[in-house]
Write an enzyme that holds these catalytic residues in place. Sequence first.
Site, PDB file in Angstrom:
ATOM      1  N   PRO A 101      11.964  22.381  23.378  1.00  0.00           N
ATOM      2  CA  PRO A 101      12.571  22.533  24.562  1.00  0.00           C
ATOM      3  C   PRO A 101      12.705  24.176  25.078  1.00  0.00           C
ATOM      4  CG  PRO A 101      13.825  21.263  23.128  1.00  0.00           C
ATOM      5  CD  PRO A 101      12.742  21.670  22.030  1.00  0.00           C
ATOM      6  N   GLU A 102      12.536  24.297  26.252  1.00  0.00           N
ATOM      7  CA  GLU A 102      12.812  25.752  26.765  1.00  0.00           C
ATOM      8  C   GLU A 102      13.957  26.125  27.214  1.00  0.00           C
ATOM      9  OE1 GLU A 102       8.940  26.863  28.784  1.00  0.00           O
ATOM     10  OE2 GLU A 102       7.933  25.278  27.867  1.00  0.00           O
TER      11      GLU A 102
ATOM     12  N   LYS B 103      16.855  29.969  23.408  1.00  0.00           N
ATOM     13  CA  LYS B 103      16.465  28.693  23.047  1.00  0.00           C
ATOM     14  C   LYS B 103      17.700  28.230  21.835  1.00  0.00           C
ATOM     15  CE  LYS B 103      11.568  28.807  23.830  1.00  0.00           C
ATOM     16  NZ  LYS B 103      10.232  28.517  23.266  1.00  0.00           N
TER      17      LYS B 103
ATOM     18  N   ARG C 130       0.078  28.323  20.182  1.00  0.00           N
ATOM     19  CA  ARG C 130       0.552  27.372  21.242  1.00  0.00           C
ATOM     20  C   ARG C 130      -0.640  27.176  22.390  1.00  0.00           C
ATOM     21  NH1 ARG C 130       3.356  26.779  17.670  1.00  0.00           N
ATOM     22  NH2 ARG C 130       5.549  26.792  17.758  1.00  0.00           N
TER      23      ARG C 130
END
Length: 266
Positions: A2-3, A51, A253
């Site tokens: 999650p960002e 985060k 990523r």
Amino acid sequence: MPEGDAVRRTADRLDRALAGQLLTGSDLRVPQLATTDLAGGTVERTATHGKHLLTRLVMPDGAPLTLHTHLKMEGSWRVVAPGARWPGPAQDARVVLRTERADAIGFLLGLVELLPTAEEHTIVGHLGPDLLGAWTPDDEATALARLTATPDRMLGTALLDQTVVAGIGTIWLSEVCFVQGVHPQAPVAAVGDPLRLLRRARQMLRAALEHGQPLTTGDRRNPVWVYRRQRQPCLRCRTTVEAGLVGEPGRRRTTYRCPRCQPASA
């Protein structure tokens, strides 16, 4: 993972359920905290930095404590009515916080630790300015200085580095680079206006927080320009969107770009 905007929404959900409430029970299902009991403490609020989730408590003796959690890749917080069935397996629960009006359960949390609130700087002090935080002129100047400190560094790698600026993940990396018209695998030095890029990233996160989802295109049917749209036509020019890798070795990523809208060189 999650960002920043998704983490802030999680904190807001916890605040609606827990802020100002007395804990009637707790269960910290991690070895180092297995015998810790937070019952009797009052939840002040859940703050965020990028985060990281920081649930601040005041214990019966007046001691301020912070429950620090991080969702990592698979974690989540869920809120249910007291005694209601949990929306996940009990064996996946890492934290349970109970009040008279709600139970909050943290499932598969990647990190759980408890520390004096005065020591929060030891866990988030090294991070860059939070895009969803106060974002003062000093914050902006710090983020810009950290982003441009290594001109030869790959832009996507720098933006994912939470010590540069906190809150950007693969969604916002892909989307802000597209909107800015820069290649995420290009060096930082290739960005013509890095301050504008940072400001756009902040605008995107704030808009996503308001709308409850990423909505960089303004069209809910196609809410993002390039994120996870590899092999599909660019929504702007119809060129096929490509995928590529950024990030430090061992922590690669996937990012996405349009070869025409984001050329490798200007």
